[in-house]
Design a protein around this motif. Sequence first.
Motif, PDB file in Angstrom:
ATOM      1  N   THR A  27       0.820  -1.218   0.000  1.00 28.90           N
ATOM      2  CA  THR A  27       0.000   0.000   0.000  1.00 28.90           C
ATOM      3  C   THR A  27       0.851   1.264   0.000  1.00 28.90           C
ATOM      4  OG1 THR A  27      -0.141   0.011   2.426  1.00 28.90           O
ATOM      5  CG2 THR A  27      -1.870  -1.173   1.222  1.00 28.90           C
ATOM      6  N   THR A  28       2.167   1.108   0.087  1.00 32.81           N
ATOM      7  CA  THR A  28       3.082   2.257   0.180  1.00 32.81           C
ATOM      8  C   THR A  28       3.717   2.602  -1.155  1.00 32.81           C
ATOM      9  OG1 THR A  28       3.584   1.660   2.473  1.00 32.81           O
ATOM     10  CG2 THR A  28       5.141   3.129   1.376  1.00 32.81           C
ATOM     11  N   VAL A  29       3.934   1.588  -2.003  1.00 31.82           N
ATOM     12  CA  VAL A  29       4.630   1.795  -3.271  1.00 31.82           C
ATOM     13  C   VAL A  29       3.675   1.565  -4.435  1.00 31.82           C
ATOM     14  CG1 VAL A  29       6.763   1.019  -2.183  1.00 31.82           C
ATOM     15  CG2 VAL A  29       5.428  -0.595  -3.541  1.00 31.82           C
ATOM     16  N   LYS A  30       4.060   2.068  -5.617  1.00 29.65           N
ATOM     17  CA  LYS A  30       3.222   1.927  -6.810  1.00 29.65           C
ATOM     18  C   LYS A  30       3.579   0.695  -7.630  1.00 29.65           C
ATOM     19  CE  LYS A  30       1.832   6.730  -7.474  1.00 29.65           C
ATOM     20  NZ  LYS A  30       1.858   7.893  -8.397  1.00 29.65           N
ATOM     21  N   ARG A  31       4.802   0.231  -7.497  1.00 30.67           N
ATOM     22  CA  ARG A  31       5.248  -0.885  -8.328  1.00 30.67           C
ATOM     23  C   ARG A  31       6.214  -1.755  -7.530  1.00 30.67           C
ATOM     24  NH1 ARG A  31       8.933  -0.249 -13.810  1.00 30.67           N
ATOM     25  NH2 ARG A  31       8.629  -2.354 -14.653  1.00 30.67           N
ATOM     26  N   ILE A  32       6.078  -3.070  -7.663  1.00 26.02           N
ATOM     27  CA  ILE A  32       6.961  -4.003  -6.961  1.00 26.02           C
ATOM     28  C   ILE A  32       7.581  -4.942  -7.987  1.00 26.02           C
ATOM     29  CG2 ILE A  32       7.140  -5.826  -5.226  1.00 26.02           C
ATOM     30  CD1 ILE A  32       4.668  -4.609  -3.873  1.00 26.02           C
ATOM     31  N   ILE A  33       8.906  -4.967  -8.019  1.00 23.14           N
ATOM     32  CA  ILE A  33       9.640  -5.814  -8.960  1.00 23.14           C
ATOM     33  C   ILE A  33      10.489  -6.798  -8.170  1.00 23.14           C
ATOM     34  CG2 ILE A  33      11.345  -5.879 -10.806  1.00 23.14           C
ATOM     35  CD1 ILE A  33      10.530  -2.975 -11.447  1.00 23.14           C
ATOM     36  N   VAL A  34      10.322  -8.072  -8.454  1.00 21.22           N
ATOM     37  CA  VAL A  34      11.125  -9.128  -7.841  1.00 21.22           C
ATOM     38  C   VAL A  34      12.108  -9.643  -8.881  1.00 21.22           C
ATOM     39  CG1 VAL A  34      11.093 -11.475  -6.923  1.00 21.22           C
ATOM     40  CG2 VAL A  34       9.395  -9.810  -6.140  1.00 21.22           C
ATOM     41  N   ILE A  35      13.394  -9.570  -8.554  1.00 13.82           N
ATOM     42  CA  ILE A  35      14.434 -10.135  -9.416  1.00 13.82           C
ATOM     43  C   ILE A  35      14.848 -11.453  -8.781  1.00 13.82           C
ATOM     44  CG2 ILE A  35      16.664  -9.801 -10.523  1.00 13.82           C
ATOM     45  CD1 ILE A  35      14.578  -7.784 -11.413  1.00 13.82           C
ATOM     46  N   ASP A  36      14.436 -12.538  -9.389  1.00 10.14           N
ATOM     47  CA  ASP A  36      14.622 -13.862  -8.799  1.00 10.14           C
ATOM     48  C   ASP A  36      15.780 -14.608  -9.458  1.00 10.14           C
ATOM     49  OD1 ASP A  36      13.439 -16.053  -7.018  1.00 10.14           O
ATOM     50  OD2 ASP A  36      13.583 -17.033  -8.986  1.00 10.14           O
ATOM     51  N   SER A  37      16.587 -15.264  -8.622  1.00 11.93           N
ATOM     52  CA  SER A  37      17.750 -16.015  -9.118  1.00 11.93           C
ATOM     53  C   SER A  37      17.388 -17.484  -9.316  1.00 11.93           C
ATOM     54  CB  SER A  37      18.917 -15.873  -8.137  1.00 11.93           C
ATOM     55  OG  SER A  37      19.245 -14.524  -7.909  1.00 11.93           O
ATOM     56  N   TYR A  38      16.347 -17.719 -10.104  1.00 11.74           N
ATOM     57  CA  TYR A  38      15.902 -19.063 -10.453  1.00 11.74           C
ATOM     58  C   TYR A  38      15.649 -19.913  -9.211  1.00 11.74           C
ATOM     59  CZ  TYR A  38      17.197 -17.595 -15.116  1.00 11.74           C
ATOM     60  OH  TYR A  38      17.269 -16.909 -16.298  1.00 11.74           O
ATOM     61  N   GLU A  49       1.382 -13.848  -7.261  1.00  9.28           N
ATOM     62  CA  GLU A  49       0.059 -13.840  -6.638  1.00  9.28           C
ATOM     63  C   GLU A  49      -0.146 -12.599  -5.771  1.00  9.28           C
ATOM     64  OE1 GLU A  49      -0.171 -17.457  -4.482  1.00  9.28           O
ATOM     65  OE2 GLU A  49      -0.377 -18.726  -6.279  1.00  9.28           O
ATOM     66  N   CYS A  50       0.962 -12.087  -5.214  1.00  5.83           N
ATOM     67  CA  CYS A  50       0.886 -10.901  -4.355  1.00  5.83           C
ATOM     68  C   CYS A  50       0.947  -9.600  -5.150  1.00  5.83           C
ATOM     69  CB  CYS A  50       2.015 -10.932  -3.321  1.00  5.83           C
ATOM     70  SG  CYS A  50       1.841 -12.219  -2.070  1.00  5.83           S
ATOM     71  N   GLY A  51       1.026  -9.700  -6.480  1.00  8.81           N
ATOM     72  CA  GLY A  51       0.989  -8.510  -7.322  1.00  8.81           C
ATOM     73  C   GLY A  51       2.319  -7.983  -7.799  1.00  8.81           C
ATOM     74  N   ALA A  52       3.393  -8.725  -7.578  1.00  6.98           N
ATOM     75  CA  ALA A  52       4.713  -8.266  -8.017  1.00  6.98           C
ATOM     76  C   ALA A  52       4.997  -8.695  -9.457  1.00  6.98           C
ATOM     77  CB  ALA A  52       5.792  -8.820  -7.094  1.00  6.98           C
ATOM     78  N   GLU A  53       5.810  -7.898 -10.135  1.00  5.65           N
ATOM     79  CA  GLU A  53       6.354  -8.297 -11.427  1.00  5.65           C
ATOM     80  C   GLU A  53       7.618  -9.105 -11.150  1.00  5.65           C
ATOM     81  OE1 GLU A  53       6.934  -4.815 -13.970  1.00  5.65           O
ATOM     82  OE2 GLU A  53       5.642  -3.716 -12.582  1.00  5.65           O
ATOM     83  N   VAL A  54       7.796 -10.216 -11.839  1.00  2.00           N
ATOM     84  CA  VAL A  54       8.946 -11.080 -11.584  1.00  2.00           C
ATOM     85  C   VAL A  54       9.811 -11.197 -12.828  1.00  2.00           C
ATOM     86  CG1 VAL A  54       9.742 -13.368 -10.892  1.00  2.00           C
ATOM     87  CG2 VAL A  54       7.681 -12.391  -9.834  1.00  2.00           C
ATOM     88  N   ILE A  55      11.105 -10.952 -12.630  1.00  7.67           N
ATOM     89  CA  ILE A  55      12.104 -11.129 -13.690  1.00  7.67           C
ATOM     90  C   ILE A  55      13.152 -12.088 -13.148  1.00  7.67           C
ATOM     91  CG2 ILE A  55      13.833 -10.019 -15.149  1.00  7.67           C
ATOM     92  CD1 ILE A  55      12.300  -7.371 -14.746  1.00  7.67           C
ATOM     93  N   GLN A  56      13.489 -13.103 -13.923  1.00  3.89           N
ATOM     94  CA  GLN A  56      14.526 -14.029 -13.474  1.00  3.89           C
ATOM     95  C   GLN A  56      15.858 -13.684 -14.129  1.00  3.89           C
ATOM     96  OE1 GLN A  56      12.730 -18.033 -13.998  1.00  3.89           O
ATOM     97  NE2 GLN A  56      12.596 -18.011 -11.756  1.00  3.89           N
ATOM     98  N   HIS A  57      16.904 -13.745 -13.308  1.00  6.46           N
ATOM     99  CA  HIS A  57      18.236 -13.362 -13.785  1.00  6.46           C
ATOM    100  C   HIS A  57      19.285 -14.091 -12.962  1.00  6.46           C
ATOM    101  CE1 HIS A  57      21.757 -10.558 -14.269  1.00  6.46           C
ATOM    102  NE2 HIS A  57      21.345 -10.634 -15.526  1.00  6.46           N
ATOM    103  N   ARG A  58      20.324 -14.565 -13.605  1.00  7.37           N
ATOM    104  CA  ARG A  58      21.376 -15.313 -12.913  1.00  7.37           C
ATOM    105  C   ARG A  58      22.109 -14.426 -11.911  1.00  7.37           C
ATOM    106  NH1 ARG A  58      26.872 -16.411 -13.419  1.00  7.37           N
ATOM    107  NH2 ARG A  58      27.039 -14.947 -15.152  1.00  7.37           N
TER     108      ARG A  58
END
Length: 278
Positions: A27-38, A49-58
């Motif tokens: 509720t505090t931020v406008k955008r949430i990005i998760v950078i996931d290491s596989y 499911e929680c509304g974050a954008e997910v990008i996978q990167h080594r």
Amino acid sequence: MAADITAIILTKDEEINIADCIKSIVTTVKRIIVIDSYSSDHTVEIAEECGAEVIQHRFVTHAKQFKYAVEASNISTTWILRIDADERLTPESALELELTCNENEKTDVTGVIVRFKKNFLGKDLYHGGVYPWKKMVCYKTGKGDIENREMDEHIIVSEGKVVELKNDSLHLDFKSLEVWTSKHNWYSTKEASDYEKEYTEGDSIEQRSLKTLFKAKIYYKLPIGTRAHLYYLYRYYFKMGFLDGREGQIYAFLQAYWYRYLVDAKIYEKTKSIEGQK
């Protein structure tokens, strides 16, 4: 209303933490990005499911991963927030961060320091120099960058003023002593690598945090081994870590005589290996 903030979370097998982390900022931020290491668990599914954008990167280092996140995410918000999966904004600190960022959209304030409270062995630590644990994790887009280090990297702003929140957030990184020691063994290798590159090979340290400069100018000038002992005396006695009871004693001892001494031992091991090759 939410502040004009993009939050970046770096993850690897964080299914236990990621939902609570996102819920603390949603509720505090406008955008949430998760950078996931596989991740091999359900981190990605939960984050989405929680509304974050997910990008996978080594993963290479935390610094390089964060730099990639900023470059790959096409961020257009005024602010960027770096938050770890095991960190939480409290309702009070979330509201304060929101108000601070909204009030300073067009001022010369470019960075926000967040205060964290650590929990170790089930006890909140208030002494030993670990409370409040302060980190500048929120800054104006284009006005800050992260140190290119393998360990203990900090965000530094290029201009403007930095303000500090008054309310505590939570740092819940302790899972068990087995996990803690395993993680810090990994950290010690990275710290020893930073030592070799930054303090012996002549890398520029002008654009470094005060903590990094202290290590370069003072801590690593002390004799190997001795500095770990002085570190313990400083944290446990001078900074009164003993007031946190047995948990405070264990924390100070492991930080000094296990982690910091292990860093020194790996530096010594590397030195002997180089000398043996001559």
